[in-house]
Design a protein around this motif. Structure first.
Motif, short mmCIF file in Angstrom:
data_model
loop_
_atom_site.label_atom_id
_atom_site.label_comp_id
_atom_site.label_asym_id
_atom_site.label_seq_id
_atom_site.Cartn_x
_atom_site.Cartn_y
_atom_site.Cartn_z
N GLY A 56 0.80 -1.22 0.00
CA GLY A 56 0.00 0.00 0.00
C GLY A 56 0.83 1.27 0.00
O GLY A 56 0.57 2.20 -0.77
N GLN A 57 1.86 1.31 0.84
CA GLN A 57 2.70 2.50 0.90
C GLN A 57 3.52 2.66 -0.37
O GLN A 57 3.81 3.78 -0.79
CB GLN A 57 3.64 2.44 2.11
CG GLN A 57 3.06 3.07 3.36
CD GLN A 57 2.96 4.58 3.27
OE1 GLN A 57 3.35 5.19 2.30
NE2 GLN A 57 2.42 5.19 4.31
N SER A 58 3.91 1.54 -0.99
CA SER A 58 4.65 1.64 -2.25
C SER A 58 3.78 2.27 -3.33
O SER A 58 4.22 3.14 -4.08
CB SER A 58 5.12 0.25 -2.69
OG SER A 58 6.05 -0.28 -1.77
N VAL A 59 2.52 1.81 -3.42
CA VAL A 59 1.58 2.41 -4.38
C VAL A 59 1.35 3.88 -4.06
O VAL A 59 1.37 4.74 -4.93
CB VAL A 59 0.25 1.63 -4.37
CG1 VAL A 59 -0.82 2.36 -5.18
CG2 VAL A 59 0.45 0.23 -4.92
N ASN A 60 1.15 4.16 -2.77
CA ASN A 60 0.90 5.53 -2.31
C ASN A 60 2.07 6.45 -2.68
O ASN A 60 1.88 7.53 -3.25
CB ASN A 60 0.69 5.51 -0.80
CG ASN A 60 0.29 6.85 -0.24
OD1 ASN A 60 -0.86 7.24 -0.30
ND2 ASN A 60 1.25 7.56 0.34
N SER A 61 3.28 6.02 -2.36
CA SER A 61 4.46 6.85 -2.61
C SER A 61 4.72 7.02 -4.11
O SER A 61 5.11 8.10 -4.57
CB SER A 61 5.69 6.23 -1.95
OG SER A 61 5.53 6.17 -0.55
N LEU A 62 4.49 5.95 -4.87
CA LEU A 62 4.73 6.02 -6.32
C LEU A 62 3.79 7.03 -6.97
O LEU A 62 4.22 7.84 -7.81
CB LEU A 62 4.54 4.63 -6.93
CG LEU A 62 4.82 4.51 -8.44
CD1 LEU A 62 6.28 4.83 -8.72
CD2 LEU A 62 4.48 3.11 -8.93
#
Length: 258
Positions: A159-165
């Motif tokens: 989730g955080q990877s998608v969010n940050s990307l």
């Protein structure tokens, strides 16, 4: 002789000037060594650990009359959105690499916490009735936390990877403009991925076994988390703008990128 950290300005994908292209000439990020990154990363780690403990408890608020929808969640529901809010702030100020570093820090401390819980459980208790009762309570409370930690690691990582990307790519396109739009777009996508993965893995540890209960738990979790993040976006944006103003490395990077 020490030197001040060098501010970063990531070049845009187009060589055109902003006057001709309508897009920023560069993207500014503060240096990780500036004074606020460590505080934000520490807050994220603390929230992740506390959420892992709280999420081991299932919470039932009742059933919505008329539609029969059970309001099912876990004991960490009120904490976890804060981790994404802090993640948004880190990504906007310091970039996706700094956000990834904070996520890894959260992983490490959460795994360490789960190991410590198992060591505490394994230690021999006092042999009296009170000591044995406390041992049983600790086993029930902390025993399944490792499953919740695993669920949190998988969900939070994705989730955080998608969010940050999403945050970083939208910033590359718009520069300092469009902060509110970035926060809205990234929060919804990141929380959706996170909630589905987390609820699927953690359901058994919380006491959820049926598909219907899982669906209610997942839907409520997603709606709640996104609603909280959307509700506080004005505050999140205000904090981001304040930190940008007071961070000299960000201001230097912004000047270099313009």
């Amino acid at each position: 002789m020490s030197t001040a950290p060098t501010p970063r300005a990531e070049s845009a994908q187009t060589p055109q000037s902003p006057e001709h292209s309508g897009r920023p000439a560069g993207v500014a990020y503060a240096d990780r060594g500036s004074s606020h990154y460590d505080i934000l990363a520490m807050i994220m780690c603390a929230v992740v650990i506390l959420s892992g403990i709280g999420a081991a408890k299932g919470v039932f608020f009742g059933t919505i009359p008329g539609i029969g929808f059970d309001i099912i969640t876990d004991g960490g529901f009120f904490l976890f959105p804060l981790a994404y809010i802090v993640g948004d702030i880190i990504t906007e100020l310091y970039g996706v690499r700094a956000a990834r570093r904070a996520i890894i820090m959260g992983f490490v401390v959460n795994i360490l916490a789960a190991i410590c819980y198992q060591v505490i459980i394994a230690l021999p208790p006092f042999p009296d009735d009170y000591g044995l009762a406390k041992q049983e309570a600790i086993e029930m409370a902390l025993g399944p936390v490792w499953i919740v930690v695993l669920a949190g690691l998988v969900g939070f990582a994705a989730g955080q990877s998608v969010n940050s990307l999403i945050m970083s790519r939208m910033k590359r396109r718009a520069g300092e403009r469009g902060l509110i739009g970035r926060l809205f777009s990234a929060s919804g996508a990141g929380e959706l991925v996170d909630t589905i993965l987390f609820c699927t893995i953690a359901a058994a540890a919380i006491g959820i076994t049926g598909v219907g209960d899982w669906a209610e738990y997942t839907v409520l979790g997603f709606v709640y988390k996104v609603a909280v993040q959307y509700a506080v976006i004005p505050i999140t944006a205000a904090v981001i703008r304040f930190l940008k103003r007071v961070d000299p490395t960000y201001q230097a990077a912004l000047a270099a990128a313009s």
